[in-house]
Design an enzyme around this catalytic site. Sequence first.
Site, mmCIF file in Angstrom:
data_model
loop_
_atom_site.group_PDB
_atom_site.id
_atom_site.type_symbol
_atom_site.label_atom_id
_atom_site.label_comp_id
_atom_site.label_asym_id
_atom_site.label_seq_id
_atom_site.Cartn_x
_atom_site.Cartn_y
_atom_site.Cartn_z
ATOM 1 N N HIS A 41 0.835 -1.203 0.000
ATOM 2 C CA HIS A 41 0.000 0.000 0.000
ATOM 3 C C HIS A 41 0.871 1.256 0.000
ATOM 4 O O HIS A 41 1.509 1.588 0.997
ATOM 5 C CB HIS A 41 -0.939 0.001 1.202
ATOM 6 C CG HIS A 41 -1.916 -1.119 1.184
ATOM 7 N ND1 HIS A 41 -1.807 -2.219 2.014
ATOM 8 C CD2 HIS A 41 -3.007 -1.338 0.424
ATOM 9 C CE1 HIS A 41 -2.798 -3.053 1.761
ATOM 10 N NE2 HIS A 41 -3.539 -2.543 0.800
ATOM 11 N N HIS A 67 -4.397 -5.740 -6.701
ATOM 12 C CA HIS A 67 -4.120 -7.010 -6.035
ATOM 13 C C HIS A 67 -5.417 -7.644 -5.552
ATOM 14 O O HIS A 67 -6.482 -7.033 -5.579
ATOM 15 C CB HIS A 67 -3.128 -6.835 -4.882
ATOM 16 C CG HIS A 67 -3.559 -5.857 -3.834
ATOM 17 N ND1 HIS A 67 -3.454 -4.483 -3.988
ATOM 18 C CD2 HIS A 67 -4.092 -6.037 -2.601
ATOM 19 C CE1 HIS A 67 -3.895 -3.869 -2.907
ATOM 20 N NE2 HIS A 67 -4.304 -4.797 -2.043
ATOM 21 N N CYS A 109 -12.026 -7.839 6.393
ATOM 22 C CA CYS A 109 -11.405 -7.822 5.071
ATOM 23 C C CYS A 109 -10.044 -8.504 5.179
ATOM 24 O O CYS A 109 -9.509 -8.682 6.266
ATOM 25 C CB CYS A 109 -11.216 -6.397 4.569
ATOM 26 S SG CYS A 109 -12.758 -5.486 4.320
ATOM 27 N N HIS A 163 -6.547 -10.484 2.664
ATOM 28 C CA HIS A 163 -5.904 -10.898 1.422
ATOM 29 C C HIS A 163 -5.606 -12.387 1.494
ATOM 30 O O HIS A 163 -4.951 -12.829 2.436
ATOM 31 C CB HIS A 163 -4.597 -10.136 1.216
ATOM 32 C CG HIS A 163 -4.725 -8.654 1.275
ATOM 33 N ND1 HIS A 163 -4.672 -7.956 2.462
ATOM 34 C CD2 HIS A 163 -4.911 -7.730 0.308
ATOM 35 C CE1 HIS A 163 -4.812 -6.663 2.217
ATOM 36 N NE2 HIS A 163 -4.957 -6.496 0.906
ATOM 37 N N GLU A 207 -8.813 -12.008 13.479
ATOM 38 C CA GLU A 207 -9.237 -10.654 13.823
ATOM 39 C C GLU A 207 -10.341 -10.618 14.866
ATOM 40 O O GLU A 207 -10.355 -9.739 15.727
ATOM 41 C CB GLU A 207 -9.714 -9.915 12.576
ATOM 42 C CG GLU A 207 -8.617 -9.626 11.574
ATOM 43 C CD GLU A 207 -9.055 -8.638 10.505
ATOM 44 O OE1 GLU A 207 -10.123 -8.010 10.676
ATOM 45 O OE2 GLU A 207 -8.322 -8.492 9.523
ATOM 46 N N TYR A 238 -12.571 -2.014 -6.613
ATOM 47 C CA TYR A 238 -12.593 -0.605 -6.239
ATOM 48 C C TYR A 238 -11.165 -0.061 -6.140
ATOM 49 O O TYR A 238 -10.187 -0.813 -6.007
ATOM 50 C CB TYR A 238 -13.319 -0.393 -4.903
ATOM 51 C CG TYR A 238 -12.483 -0.781 -3.703
ATOM 52 C CD1 TYR A 238 -11.831 0.196 -2.953
ATOM 53 C CD2 TYR A 238 -12.326 -2.113 -3.333
ATOM 54 C CE1 TYR A 238 -11.044 -0.147 -1.859
ATOM 55 C CE2 TYR A 238 -11.556 -2.458 -2.249
ATOM 56 C CZ TYR A 238 -10.913 -1.478 -1.512
ATOM 57 O OH TYR A 238 -10.126 -1.821 -0.446
ATOM 58 N N GLU A 247 -5.819 2.229 -1.953
ATOM 59 C CA GLU A 247 -6.278 0.845 -2.004
ATOM 60 C C GLU A 247 -6.713 0.572 -3.437
ATOM 61 O O GLU A 247 -7.402 1.394 -4.050
ATOM 62 C CB GLU A 247 -7.456 0.604 -1.051
ATOM 63 C CG GLU A 247 -7.060 0.253 0.363
ATOM 64 C CD GLU A 247 -6.557 -1.176 0.522
ATOM 65 O OE1 GLU A 247 -6.156 -1.793 -0.493
ATOM 66 O OE2 GLU A 247 -6.544 -1.669 1.653
ATOM 67 N N GLU A 269 -8.023 -2.871 -5.386
ATOM 68 C CA GLU A 269 -8.258 -4.300 -5.207
ATOM 69 C C GLU A 269 -9.389 -4.838 -6.083
ATOM 70 O O GLU A 269 -10.384 -4.141 -6.322
ATOM 71 C CB GLU A 269 -8.631 -4.588 -3.741
ATOM 72 C CG GLU A 269 -7.552 -4.226 -2.756
ATOM 73 C CD GLU A 269 -7.980 -4.454 -1.314
ATOM 74 O OE1 GLU A 269 -7.076 -4.603 -0.467
ATOM 75 O OE2 GLU A 269 -9.184 -4.454 -1.024
ATOM 76 N N TRP A 318 -14.920 1.304 0.552
ATOM 77 C CA TRP A 318 -15.269 0.039 -0.107
ATOM 78 C C TRP A 318 -16.578 -0.522 0.428
ATOM 79 O O TRP A 318 -17.379 -1.064 -0.329
ATOM 80 C CB TRP A 318 -14.133 -0.981 0.024
ATOM 81 C CG TRP A 318 -13.791 -1.366 1.433
ATOM 82 C CD1 TRP A 318 -14.356 -2.352 2.187
ATOM 83 C CD2 TRP A 318 -12.787 -0.760 2.256
ATOM 84 N NE1 TRP A 318 -13.779 -2.403 3.441
ATOM 85 C CE2 TRP A 318 -12.810 -1.435 3.503
ATOM 86 C CE3 TRP A 318 -11.872 0.281 2.067
ATOM 87 C CZ2 TRP A 318 -11.944 -1.103 4.552
ATOM 88 C CZ3 TRP A 318 -11.015 0.603 3.101
ATOM 89 C CH2 TRP A 318 -11.065 -0.078 4.319
#
Length: 203
Positions: free
Chosen positions: A23, A30, A65, A67, A85, A102, A112, A114, A160
């Site tokens: 970032h 990504h 959220c 990855h 989390e 977005y 961001e 993605e 997002w």
Amino acid sequence: MENVVLLDDAGNPIGVHPKYEVHTRETPLHLAFSSYVFDSEARVLVTQRAYEKVTWPGAWTNSCCGHPAPGEPMDEAILRRLSTELGIDGGSVQLVLPLFRYRAVMDNGLVENEICPVYAVRYDGPAPAPDPAEVVDLEWVAWTEFVREVLAGVRPISPWCRDQIEQLDRLGPDPLAWATAPDDSLPPAARNGLEPAAAPSVR
């Protein structure tokens, strides 16, 4: 070191990059995911991002959220991050927006960028136990109330999540009745573990 999957415009994997370096002001496209956790009363779990987060620290957003690691199936990545989390173990994972994409820019210029399939997760287990390094607050909100407030602009939310709510609202007012999107509608990089096994050769 955690890596993220870099993508071309068609959603094909073209490489990897360290997660904590990806970032910048020129963040490459990504692969990511967003998840919305619902209980049996169609309440959604809304979370506040930790203030130590690189992007949108302190912002309220959807449940979780993340990855996927290179080669990691999306549903496994979602359950992994929910556990890390929010202390949520288990739950059924449902693909609802396979091609969400977005790009958003923070006030400090960080970006961001993605392709971010969106999933609904049905969970009726013990109360979440968030990691304070990831989530500083959370609340369960009736889905229809949440959508109404976000669309009216009276509930501050991550960019997002706002864009996702606009699309999720079109799926119908009851998230427990949403149709599941087919796995083959995902971008190619997100289909890990979903491709059928090759037929054995015949000799």
